[in-house]
Design a protein around this motif. Structure first.
Motif, PDB file in Angstrom:
ATOM      1  N   THR A 184       0.758  -1.274   0.162  1.00 14.87           N
ATOM      2  CA  THR A 184       0.061   0.141   0.011  1.00 14.87           C
ATOM      3  C   THR A 184       0.794   1.406   0.021  1.00 14.87           C
ATOM      4  O   THR A 184       0.534   2.235  -0.624  1.00 14.87           O
ATOM      5  CB  THR A 184      -1.036  -0.059   1.165  1.00 14.87           C
ATOM      6  N   SER A 187       2.579   1.632  -3.523  1.00 16.92           N
ATOM      7  CA  SER A 187       1.676   1.499  -4.750  1.00 16.92           C
ATOM      8  C   SER A 187       2.630   0.679  -5.655  1.00 16.92           C
ATOM      9  O   SER A 187       3.920   0.645  -5.683  1.00 16.92           O
ATOM     10  CB  SER A 187       1.208   2.618  -5.301  1.00 16.92           C
ATOM     11  N   LYS A 207      -5.936   4.150  -0.691  1.00 20.19           N
ATOM     12  CA  LYS A 207      -4.866   4.964  -0.628  1.00 20.19           C
ATOM     13  C   LYS A 207      -4.289   5.389  -1.856  1.00 20.19           C
ATOM     14  O   LYS A 207      -5.047   5.970  -2.764  1.00 20.19           O
ATOM     15  CB  LYS A 207      -3.822   4.344   0.417  1.00 20.19           C
ATOM     16  N   PHE A 208      -3.194   5.298  -2.278  1.00 21.88           N
ATOM     17  CA  PHE A 208      -2.509   5.880  -3.577  1.00 21.88           C
ATOM     18  C   PHE A 208      -3.174   5.401  -4.677  1.00 21.88           C
ATOM     19  O   PHE A 208      -3.386   6.116  -5.722  1.00 21.88           O
ATOM     20  CB  PHE A 208      -1.079   5.438  -3.692  1.00 21.88           C
ATOM     21  N   GLY A 211      -6.552   7.368  -4.585  1.00 29.32           N
ATOM     22  CA  GLY A 211      -5.758   8.660  -4.543  1.00 29.32           C
ATOM     23  C   GLY A 211      -6.427  10.035  -4.320  1.00 29.32           C
ATOM     24  O   GLY A 211      -5.856  11.017  -4.199  1.00 29.32           O
ATOM     25  N   GLY A 336      -2.228   8.745   1.115  1.00 31.04           N
ATOM     26  CA  GLY A 336      -2.314   8.281  -0.278  1.00 31.04           C
ATOM     27  C   GLY A 336      -3.013   9.396  -1.110  1.00 31.04           C
ATOM     28  O   GLY A 336      -3.422   8.944  -2.326  1.00 31.04           O
ATOM     29  N   SER A 371       1.382  11.954   5.274  1.00 35.61           N
ATOM     30  CA  SER A 371       1.132  11.387   4.081  1.00 35.61           C
ATOM     31  C   SER A 371       1.189  12.708   3.241  1.00 35.61           C
ATOM     32  O   SER A 371       0.363  13.411   3.249  1.00 35.61           O
ATOM     33  CB  SER A 371      -0.268  10.828   3.810  1.00 35.61           C
TER      34      SER A 371
END
Ligand SMILES: *Cc1c(COP(=O)(O)O)cnc(C)c1O
Length: 395
Positions: A184, A187, A207-208, A211, A336, A371
């Motif tokens: 995670t 990515s 998360k990423f 996005g 993310g 983050s």
């Protein structure tokens, strides 16, 4: 050179940036829609008795979700990716591979929700585990007759420890144990654990990959047919599937994964250097800093260092003051997205972790996690200067 036959375009060995734009064109509709449609349907009509379009019921498969699974599998160099309703439901489904009496090994620094699952659900289901610092400890003596899996994140959440995936995979292969990596934090844009010998990759698509902090999602990515079949069976049977609309949102997020990751990483490195230079900051943990113990390994096994920074300030009061006063940066859980978030692991993501583990890992009241988003770096630095000045005046 031969085309790898990805059904996407005629380019060979394209870059990961280009891969993020390459949908599976065999699924294109009759209108040529470039934005893949949301097939908002629970069920599908059969063309005739004993015939199927390949889609029967959306718990089993749905075109929008399939398009998403296809690109995530492609980005991770996997055979298949399975899209779940959240990262946790993906990990919960993974645990259905095991039975009473099985044992597994986890990294002692992990996403708090994963530890909660292993403690509160897996144990009740008759599994046992051993936790170790996989970035430094020798795992060989921890492997038992009944050990079925080693589970880790690299870099870890939140202490950013880096584990050598390839070295560990040599041990798991020799012993016939599954190696599972939660990817995670980096990515698929920055790291592909399957290429390094992992058997299963886990993602929180929230998360990423997504996005934008606007949806939840999770993935299991595999390269082995048999494992894929077993996980697909668990998936359709337990049913925590990703909806067509959420599949669409993550598909859309992936289109900009490359530029978001690059920009966020750029900001993160600058912010890490800025924080290092502040007298109230006692520690900055970012694997892109050369003094980070995992720097060399990450240069080997990843294409970048990501956008997560953990740092420690001089006192609990100082940390709390920062959290009270941020404006441009949000004080929120998760990571993310395009905006910068600051998290307090001790009361948020890691509040359910056993006290002794927190202490051993160095997660205390002075630790904050960032983050880093894609804002202008000058504005992020300005924000920190402002909150540091307030915290100083309050001290
Ligand atoms: C957020 C997160 C998860 C859980 O994912 P959800 O989508 O929130 O269920 C798992 N692992 C890591 C590393 C995470 O950051």
């Amino acid at each position: 050179m031969e085309c790898s036959g990805c059904n996407r375009c005629t380019q060979i060995n394209c870059s990961i940036d280009t891969k993020c734009q390459q949908l599976d064109r065999s699924m294109m509709d009759q209108y040529g829609a470039i934005s893949f449609p949301i097939y908002q349907t629970a069920t599908f009509a059969h063309p005739g008795l004993g015939e199927s379009t390949g889609y029967d019921y959306s718990r089993v498969q749905n075109p929008t979700r399939k398009q998403l699974e296809s690109i995530v599998g492609y980005l991770e160099n996997g055979r298949d990716a399975i899209a779940f309703a959240s990262g946790m439901s993906a990990i919960a489904a993974l645990m259905e591979l095991f039975r009473i009496g099985d044992h597994f090994i986890i990294d002692s620094d992990l996403y708090g929700g994963s530890v909660r699952l292993f403690n509160e659900i897996s144990k009740k289901n008759g599994l046992t585990y051993t936790s170790a610092n996989l970035s430094t400890d020798d795992v060989r003596p921890l492997i038992q007759e009944n050990t079925r899996m080693i589970y880790l994140e690299t870099p870890t959440n939140p202490m950013m420890n880096v584990t050598d995936i390839r070295a560990l995979s040599e041990i798991t292969k020799e012993k016939g144990i599954l190696l599972v990596v939660d990817n995670t934090f980096l990515s698929p844009y920055f790291q592909n654990p399957l290429d390094l010998g992992a058997d299963i990759v886990v993602h929180s698509g929230t998360k990423f990959l997504g996005g934008h902090h606007d949806t939840l999602g999770g993935f299991l990515v595999v390269k082995d047919d048999d494992l894929d079949e077993r996980l697909r069976f668990i998936y359709k049977t337990t049913g925590a599937v990703l909806s067509p609309f959420d599949s669409f949102l993550i598909l859309r997020g992936i289109r900009t994964l490359a530029v978001r990751m690059e920009r966020a990483q750029d900001n993160a490195l600058k912010l890490a250097h800025f924080l290092k230079g502040n007298k109230h900051v006692t520690k900055v943990i970012y694997p892109g800093l050369e003094e980070h113990p995992g720097y060399e390994i990450m240069k080997e096994q990843a294409r970048g260092f990501g956008a997560m920074i953990t740092f420690e300030v001089e006192s609990e009061e100082f940390a709390r003051s920062i959290l009270r006063n941020v404006q441009l940066i949000y004080f929120a859980e998760s990571l993310g997205g395009t905006e910068t978030l600051i998290t307090y692991p001790i009361t948020q993501t890691h509040s359910d972790m056993p006290k002794d583990i927190l202490e051993k890992n160095g997660i205390n009241e002075r630790i904050l996690r960032l983050s880093v988003g894609i804002e202008g770096i000058a504005d992020l630095i300005c924000e920190f200067n402002r909150v540091f000045a307030i915290a100083e005046s309050e001290a």
